[in-house]
Design a protein around this motif. Structure first.
Motif, PDB file in Angstrom:
ATOM      1  N   GLY A  14     -16.521  98.401  60.988  1.00 48.63           N
ATOM      2  CA  GLY A  14     -15.238  97.757  60.783  1.00 48.63           C
ATOM      3  C   GLY A  14     -14.573  97.289  62.061  1.00 48.63           C
ATOM      4  N   SER A  15     -14.678  98.024  63.144  1.00 49.47           N
ATOM      5  CA  SER A  15     -14.050  97.621  64.402  1.00 49.47           C
ATOM      6  C   SER A  15     -14.986  97.948  65.543  1.00 49.47           C
ATOM      7  CB  SER A  15     -12.714  98.348  64.588  1.00 49.47           C
ATOM      8  OG  SER A  15     -12.932  99.734  64.658  1.00 49.47           O
ATOM      9  N   VAL A  16     -14.763  97.318  66.669  1.00 49.18           N
ATOM     10  CA  VAL A  16     -15.629  97.510  67.814  1.00 49.18           C
ATOM     11  C   VAL A  16     -15.188  98.751  68.586  1.00 49.18           C
ATOM     12  CG1 VAL A  16     -16.449  96.529  69.969  1.00 49.18           C
ATOM     13  CG2 VAL A  16     -16.129  95.062  67.976  1.00 49.18           C
ATOM     14  N   PHE A  17     -16.119  99.653  68.853  1.00 55.42           N
ATOM     15  CA  PHE A  17     -15.848 100.876  69.607  1.00 55.42           C
ATOM     16  C   PHE A  17     -16.512 100.741  70.968  1.00 55.42           C
ATOM     17  CE2 PHE A  17     -15.156 105.185  70.586  1.00 55.42           C
ATOM     18  CZ  PHE A  17     -16.314 105.683  71.140  1.00 55.42           C
ATOM     19  N   ALA A  18     -15.690 100.680  72.013  1.00 53.78           N
ATOM     20  CA  ALA A  18     -16.212 100.363  73.347  1.00 53.78           C
ATOM     21  C   ALA A  18     -16.416 101.618  74.181  1.00 53.78           C
ATOM     22  CB  ALA A  18     -15.275  99.394  74.050  1.00 53.78           C
ATOM     23  N   GLY A  19     -16.899 102.684  73.570  1.00 49.15           N
ATOM     24  CA  GLY A  19     -17.150 103.910  74.310  1.00 49.15           C
ATOM     25  C   GLY A  19     -18.339 103.761  75.237  1.00 49.15           C
ATOM     26  N   THR A  20     -18.222 104.299  76.443  1.00 47.84           N
ATOM     27  CA  THR A  20     -19.277 104.180  77.442  1.00 47.84           C
ATOM     28  C   THR A  20     -19.600 105.554  78.010  1.00 47.84           C
ATOM     29  OG1 THR A  20     -18.454 101.982  78.050  1.00 47.84           O
ATOM     30  CG2 THR A  20     -19.974 103.042  79.572  1.00 47.84           C
ATOM     31  N   VAL A  21     -20.879 105.884  78.043  1.00 53.48           N
ATOM     32  CA  VAL A  21     -21.358 107.080  78.721  1.00 53.48           C
ATOM     33  C   VAL A  21     -22.065 106.636  79.992  1.00 53.48           C
ATOM     34  CG1 VAL A  21     -22.983 109.007  78.633  1.00 53.48           C
ATOM     35  CG2 VAL A  21     -21.566 108.489  76.645  1.00 53.48           C
ATOM     36  N   VAL A  22     -21.597 107.118  81.131  1.00 56.07           N
ATOM     37  CA  VAL A  22     -22.219 106.802  82.411  1.00 56.07           C
ATOM     38  C   VAL A  22     -22.706 108.123  83.012  1.00 56.07           C
ATOM     39  CG1 VAL A  22     -21.939 105.752  84.681  1.00 56.07           C
ATOM     40  CG2 VAL A  22     -20.664 104.851  82.738  1.00 56.07           C
ATOM     41  N   LEU A  23     -24.012 108.309  83.055  1.00 52.78           N
ATOM     42  CA  LEU A  23     -24.595 109.572  83.497  1.00 52.78           C
ATOM     43  C   LEU A  23     -25.160 109.439  84.908  1.00 52.78           C
ATOM     44  CD1 LEU A  23     -26.519 110.751  80.307  1.00 52.78           C
ATOM     45  CD2 LEU A  23     -24.180 111.296  81.017  1.00 52.78           C
ATOM     46  N   THR A  24     -24.821 110.395  85.744  1.00 54.89           N
ATOM     47  CA  THR A  24     -25.395 110.487  87.086  1.00 54.89           C
ATOM     48  C   THR A  24     -26.133 111.816  87.185  1.00 54.89           C
ATOM     49  OG1 THR A  24     -23.575 109.203  88.016  1.00 54.89           O
ATOM     50  CG2 THR A  24     -24.935 110.452  89.552  1.00 54.89           C
TER      51      THR A  24
END
Length: 271
Positions: A14-24
């Motif tokens: 239904g909507s855009v989810f802009a979650g970001t996982v940045v792993l180091t």
């Protein structure tokens, strides 16, 4: 040694989810008391759940399981990975696979580690990897290898890829490298299944001298889909305007030539 992996997850509910996982991922190079220290930082804006760390260590066995229920944004997990039956001696390039859940999707990524067991073993080989695109299906990785030592070595040049990504053709080469010489080779990577996600790959070289392993630090490079070509909207407008002018000019020229032809064929009246 630190390796960063960026994964972008877009939800279509239904909507855009802009979650970001940045792993180091960071490995401590020196392995002491048969313990490998590994830290995992999430500098993104979304959480990773059900984190599983799966170490792949050559010439040793891993004791136990290494998991965490949550890695929230800005947080770090530290793992002390116990090893047994360690026969490794010198420097090696090993790797860890980290699996986790983000939202309703699951991901697995890998982190190469340059590790030293027992004795210092600085490689006299130097390796550099340069990726570029052959087409939208294959990414090429050109590898330059230089021997800065005084002896010839039989080197194993290896390509490390994350889970789900495969090489097209060989993933390692065996070659003899003479002192003060440079060699070149190429790997091919299938990028058709990346689906917009960018990952890391690595290339390294290793060899043995006097039963001691010498390995270069892995050269990490980006594995990504071939970028689409984008053109400015103004450029399309300009091209469209030029096309309209050309078509209009051709139409005017056609009318003029047709009228001229009619006048030439019109019978002239006598005086």
């Amino acid at each position: 040694m630190k390796v960063i992996v960026l994964l972008f997850l877009l939800s279509t509910l239904g909507s855009v989810f802009a979650g970001t996982v940045v792993l180091t991922g960071s490995c401590k190079t020196l392995v002491l008391n048969n313990t490998l220290n590994f830290s995992l930082l999430n500098s993104g804006n979304d959480s990773a759940y059900s984190v599983i760390v799966d170490p792949h260590i050559s010439h040793a066995q891993v004791i136990g399981n290494y998991t965490a229920s949550l890695l929230s944004p800005g947080s770090t997990l530290n793992f002390s990975i116990k090893l047994t039956n360690v026969t490794a001696k010198g420097t090696y390039v090993d790797y860890l696979i980290v699996a986790y859940q983000q939202g309703t999707s699951f991901f697995s990524v890998f982190f190469p580690c340059w590790l030293e067991f027992g004795v210092p073993a600085t490689s006299e080989l130097f390796v550099a990897a340069t990726p570029y695109y052959a087409n939208n299906s294959v990414e090429l990785v050109n590898v330059t290898l230089m021997n800065g030592g005084e002896k010839s070595v039989d080197a194993n040049v290896s390509l490390l890829l994350p889970p789900g990504v495969r090489a097209v053709g060989p993933s390692h080469y065996l070659l003899m490298i003479s002192p003060a010489t440079t060699s070149h080779l190429q790997f091919k990577i299938d990028i058709k299944s990346l689906s917009g996600v960018s990952l890391n790959g690595a290339v390294y070289a290793s060899y043995y001298l006097n039963n001691i392993s010498f390995a270069t630090r892995p050269d990490v490079f980006l594995i990504a889909p071939m970028p689409a070509k984008h053109y400015p909207v103004g450029l399309f407008i300009l091209y469209g305007a030029v096309a309209v002018i050309v078509i209009f000019g051709l139409f005017v020229l056609f009318i003029a030539l047709r009228n001229r032809k009619r006048r030439q064929h019109k019978p002239q009246e006598g005086v």
